[in-house]
Scaffold this motif. Sequence first.
Motif, PDB file in Angstrom:
ATOM      1  N   THR A 121       0.810  -1.230   0.000  1.00 39.07           N
ATOM      2  CA  THR A 121       0.000   0.000   0.000  1.00 39.07           C
ATOM      3  C   THR A 121       0.840   1.275   0.000  1.00 39.07           C
ATOM      4  OG1 THR A 121      -0.206  -0.129   2.418  1.00 39.07           O
ATOM      5  CG2 THR A 121      -1.926  -1.172   1.119  1.00 39.07           C
ATOM      6  N   LYS A 122       2.069   1.176  -0.428  1.00 37.87           N
ATOM      7  CA  LYS A 122       2.947   2.346  -0.498  1.00 37.87           C
ATOM      8  C   LYS A 122       2.279   3.502  -1.241  1.00 37.87           C
ATOM      9  CE  LYS A 122       7.404   3.713  -2.533  1.00 37.87           C
ATOM     10  NZ  LYS A 122       8.575   3.234  -3.313  1.00 37.87           N
ATOM     11  N   PHE A 123       2.281   4.683  -0.598  1.00 38.53           N
ATOM     12  CA  PHE A 123       1.726   5.928  -1.127  1.00 38.53           C
ATOM     13  C   PHE A 123       0.197   5.960  -1.172  1.00 38.53           C
ATOM     14  CE2 PHE A 123       5.871   6.361  -3.720  1.00 38.53           C
ATOM     15  CZ  PHE A 123       6.523   6.886  -2.620  1.00 38.53           C
ATOM     16  N   PHE A 124      -0.462   4.866  -0.780  1.00 37.16           N
ATOM     17  CA  PHE A 124      -1.922   4.875  -0.737  1.00 37.16           C
ATOM     18  C   PHE A 124      -2.383   5.132   0.695  1.00 37.16           C
ATOM     19  CE2 PHE A 124      -1.107   2.602  -4.666  1.00 37.16           C
ATOM     20  CZ  PHE A 124      -2.037   3.179  -5.519  1.00 37.16           C
ATOM     21  N   PRO A 125      -3.549   5.752   0.864  1.00 33.33           N
ATOM     22  CA  PRO A 125      -3.976   6.175   2.201  1.00 33.33           C
ATOM     23  C   PRO A 125      -4.475   5.027   3.070  1.00 33.33           C
ATOM     24  CG  PRO A 125      -5.674   6.672   0.589  1.00 33.33           C
ATOM     25  CD  PRO A 125      -4.482   6.181  -0.197  1.00 33.33           C
ATOM     26  N   VAL A 162      -0.710  -6.846   4.665  1.00 35.85           N
ATOM     27  CA  VAL A 162      -0.452  -5.551   4.027  1.00 35.85           C
ATOM     28  C   VAL A 162       1.047  -5.288   4.065  1.00 35.85           C
ATOM     29  CG1 VAL A 162      -0.847  -3.065   4.205  1.00 35.85           C
ATOM     30  CG2 VAL A 162      -2.720  -4.650   4.661  1.00 35.85           C
ATOM     31  N   GLY A 163       1.594  -4.796   2.964  1.00 41.10           N
ATOM     32  CA  GLY A 163       3.024  -4.513   2.880  1.00 41.10           C
ATOM     33  C   GLY A 163       3.303  -3.027   2.770  1.00 41.10           C
ATOM     34  N   GLU A 164       4.387  -2.614   3.411  1.00 40.13           N
ATOM     35  CA  GLU A 164       4.848  -1.229   3.342  1.00 40.13           C
ATOM     36  C   GLU A 164       6.366  -1.233   3.152  1.00 40.13           C
ATOM     37  OE1 GLU A 164       3.424   1.776   3.393  1.00 40.13           O
ATOM     38  OE2 GLU A 164       1.379   1.043   3.539  1.00 40.13           O
ATOM     39  N   ASN A 165       6.894  -0.223   2.471  1.00 39.93           N
ATOM     40  CA  ASN A 165       8.348  -0.168   2.319  1.00 39.93           C
ATOM     41  C   ASN A 165       8.965   1.186   2.649  1.00 39.93           C
ATOM     42  OD1 ASN A 165       7.258   0.970   0.048  1.00 39.93           O
ATOM     43  ND2 ASN A 165       8.404  -0.284  -1.413  1.00 39.93           N
ATOM     44  N   ARG A 166       8.215   2.026   3.341  1.00 41.82           N
ATOM     45  CA  ARG A 166       8.781   3.286   3.833  1.00 41.82           C
ATOM     46  C   ARG A 166       8.357   3.453   5.292  1.00 41.82           C
ATOM     47  NH1 ARG A 166       6.593   7.601   1.886  1.00 41.82           N
ATOM     48  NH2 ARG A 166       8.378   8.999   1.729  1.00 41.82           N
ATOM     49  N   HIS A 167       9.321   3.469   6.195  1.00 40.75           N
ATOM     50  CA  HIS A 167       8.997   3.499   7.618  1.00 40.75           C
ATOM     51  C   HIS A 167       8.161   4.713   7.993  1.00 40.75           C
ATOM     52  CE1 HIS A 167       9.231   3.611  11.942  1.00 40.75           C
ATOM     53  NE2 HIS A 167       9.930   4.722  11.906  1.00 40.75           N
ATOM     54  N   GLN A 168       8.520   5.886   7.499  1.00 40.36           N
ATOM     55  CA  GLN A 168       7.824   7.111   7.896  1.00 40.36           C
ATOM     56  C   GLN A 168       6.339   7.030   7.574  1.00 40.36           C
ATOM     57  OE1 GLN A 168      10.640   6.840   6.194  1.00 40.36           O
ATOM     58  NE2 GLN A 168      12.104   8.465   6.683  1.00 40.36           N
ATOM     59  N   GLU A 169       6.014   6.393   6.462  1.00 40.47           N
ATOM     60  CA  GLU A 169       4.623   6.234   6.063  1.00 40.47           C
ATOM     61  C   GLU A 169       3.974   5.072   6.809  1.00 40.47           C
ATOM     62  OE1 GLU A 169       2.052   5.138   2.016  1.00 40.47           O
ATOM     63  OE2 GLU A 169       4.214   5.494   1.893  1.00 40.47           O
ATOM     64  N   ALA A 170       4.715   3.990   6.945  1.00 35.93           N
ATOM     65  CA  ALA A 170       4.156   2.774   7.533  1.00 35.93           C
ATOM     66  C   ALA A 170       3.753   2.959   8.986  1.00 35.93           C
ATOM     67  CB  ALA A 170       5.164   1.636   7.412  1.00 35.93           C
ATOM     68  N   VAL A 171       4.588   3.650   9.759  1.00 42.33           N
ATOM     69  CA  VAL A 171       4.305   3.777  11.182  1.00 42.33           C
ATOM     70  C   VAL A 171       3.008   4.556  11.415  1.00 42.33           C
ATOM     71  CG1 VAL A 171       5.729   5.867  11.498  1.00 42.33           C
ATOM     72  CG2 VAL A 171       5.301   4.338  13.435  1.00 42.33           C
ATOM     73  N   LEU A 172       2.765   5.568  10.616  1.00 45.67           N
ATOM     74  CA  LEU A 172       1.534   6.341  10.746  1.00 45.67           C
ATOM     75  C   LEU A 172       0.318   5.531  10.304  1.00 45.67           C
ATOM     76  CD1 LEU A 172       2.809   9.771   9.372  1.00 45.67           C
ATOM     77  CD2 LEU A 172       2.489   9.107  11.772  1.00 45.67           C
ATOM     78  N   LYS A 173       0.471   4.805   9.205  1.00 51.72           N
ATOM     79  CA  LYS A 173      -0.647   4.030   8.675  1.00 51.72           C
ATOM     80  C   LYS A 173      -1.012   2.881   9.614  1.00 51.72           C
ATOM     81  CE  LYS A 173      -0.252   3.897   4.273  1.00 51.72           C
ATOM     82  NZ  LYS A 173       0.147   3.484   2.915  1.00 51.72           N
ATOM     83  N   ALA A 174       0.007   2.233  10.169  1.00 49.80           N
ATOM     84  CA  ALA A 174      -0.261   1.136  11.103  1.00 49.80           C
ATOM     85  C   ALA A 174      -0.977   1.642  12.343  1.00 49.80           C
ATOM     86  CB  ALA A 174       1.050   0.443  11.480  1.00 49.80           C
ATOM     87  N   ALA A 175      -0.585   2.832  12.811  1.00 45.08           N
ATOM     88  CA  ALA A 175      -1.243   3.401  13.985  1.00 45.08           C
ATOM     89  C   ALA A 175      -2.696   3.744  13.683  1.00 45.08           C
ATOM     90  CB  ALA A 175      -0.488   4.644  14.448  1.00 45.08           C
ATOM     91  N   GLU A 176      -2.937   4.281  12.489  1.00 41.58           N
ATOM     92  CA  GLU A 176      -4.292   4.670  12.119  1.00 41.58           C
ATOM     93  C   GLU A 176      -5.202   3.458  11.939  1.00 41.58           C
ATOM     94  OE1 GLU A 176      -6.464   7.533   8.773  1.00 41.58           O
ATOM     95  OE2 GLU A 176      -4.296   7.609   9.076  1.00 41.58           O
ATOM     96  N   CYS A 177      -4.585   2.313  11.618  1.00 43.92           N
ATOM     97  CA  CYS A 177      -5.359   1.090  11.375  1.00 43.92           C
ATOM     98  C   CYS A 177      -5.153   0.052  12.477  1.00 43.92           C
ATOM     99  CB  CYS A 177      -4.964   0.485  10.021  1.00 43.92           C
ATOM    100  SG  CYS A 177      -5.291   1.556   8.604  1.00 43.92           S
ATOM    101  N   HIS A 178      -4.813   0.523  13.664  1.00 42.39           N
ATOM    102  CA  HIS A 178      -4.453  -0.400  14.753  1.00 42.39           C
ATOM    103  C   HIS A 178      -5.602  -1.305  15.158  1.00 42.39           C
ATOM    104  CE1 HIS A 178      -6.711   1.583  18.058  1.00 42.39           C
ATOM    105  NE2 HIS A 178      -6.573   2.652  17.295  1.00 42.39           N
ATOM    106  N   ASP A 179      -6.833  -0.904  14.864  1.00 45.58           N
ATOM    107  CA  ASP A 179      -8.000  -1.690  15.264  1.00 45.58           C
ATOM    108  C   ASP A 179      -8.301  -2.831  14.299  1.00 45.58           C
ATOM    109  OD1 ASP A 179      -8.548   0.571  13.496  1.00 45.58           O
ATOM    110  OD2 ASP A 179     -10.644  -0.098  13.551  1.00 45.58           O
ATOM    111  N   LEU A 180      -7.601  -2.891  13.167  1.00 49.09           N
ATOM    112  CA  LEU A 180      -7.843  -3.933  12.175  1.00 49.09           C
ATOM    113  C   LEU A 180      -6.956  -5.149  12.445  1.00 49.09           C
ATOM    114  CD1 LEU A 180      -7.896  -1.722   8.942  1.00 49.09           C
ATOM    115  CD2 LEU A 180      -9.847  -2.497  10.311  1.00 49.09           C
ATOM    116  N   GLU A 181      -7.479  -6.322  12.154  1.00 45.47           N
ATOM    117  CA  GLU A 181      -6.705  -7.548  12.336  1.00 45.47           C
ATOM    118  C   GLU A 181      -5.868  -7.790  11.073  1.00 45.47           C
ATOM    119  OE1 GLU A 181      -9.106 -10.837  13.506  1.00 45.47           O
ATOM    120  OE2 GLU A 181      -9.873  -9.844  15.293  1.00 45.47           O
ATOM    121  N   LEU A 182      -4.716  -7.146  11.032  1.00 45.06           N
ATOM    122  CA  LEU A 182      -3.832  -7.209   9.869  1.00 45.06           C
ATOM    123  C   LEU A 182      -2.452  -7.702  10.271  1.00 45.06           C
ATOM    124  CD1 LEU A 182      -4.715  -3.783   8.199  1.00 45.06           C
ATOM    125  CD2 LEU A 182      -5.431  -6.048   7.412  1.00 45.06           C
ATOM    126  N   THR A 183      -1.789  -8.335   9.336  1.00 43.92           N
ATOM    127  CA  THR A 183      -0.376  -8.672   9.483  1.00 43.92           C
ATOM    128  C   THR A 183       0.409  -7.706   8.609  1.00 43.92           C
ATOM    129  OG1 THR A 183      -0.824 -11.020   9.905  1.00 43.92           O
ATOM    130  CG2 THR A 183       1.393 -10.445   9.140  1.00 43.92           C
TER     131      THR A 183
END
Length: 233
Positions: A38-42, A57-78
Amino acid sequence: MTRREEIAANLAAVRARIERACAAAGRDPDEVTLVVVTKFFPASDVRLLADLGVRHVGENRHQEAVLKAAECHDLELTWHFVGGLQTNKAGPVTGYAHVVESVDRVKLATALDRGAQAHERELDVLVQVSLDPPDRTAGRSGVDPAGLAELAAHIEGLASLRLRGLMAVAPLGADPVQAFAELASIRAKLLRAHPGAGWLSAGMSGDLEAGVAAGATHVRVGSAVLGQRPEIK
């Protein structure tokens, strides 16, 4: 067409490709995990993916990933971290990632282990192996196959990392079928020394069929599901 409808249609097409590739290879589609990058996608797209049954879900930029993971913390995702990783970012990445697919050096593995211990968790890791020719001047990231045994042994000796297998990217301009055939050979050798490291992450939007044919257990697909990446702001 709504964004949800667009993603649903693309997702169905990718799942159908995986099923056809598995049929051609004589494999069960349940053996292949789709990781949507989901790189660059909201984060809103991540929520749509989760609603459509995506669990990885895959991410390859830490600055983006950490924010997105926090925003989606309620979802059951790996969450899979699939990009190149600087050693000084290793600790923070272990705070949200469940899998790091891009371990390519001893120093990075050690830093990830420290981070995982600090967060009191275990971390699944894949060694990224380079399929580029030895005389490359510039190519993909990854440990040279000659150094794989040493790196794998080092990871096995770390308290909080679990060596799960390999990840690789077909070299630019190369035939992915040939590249992944080489990867399958490298994997077979690794499995003789580390029987539990059976994961193989290979194949993306343009070459997932070659990855499945070579035994991939995970395929990393971005644009084929989410469309062309938006411009970086």
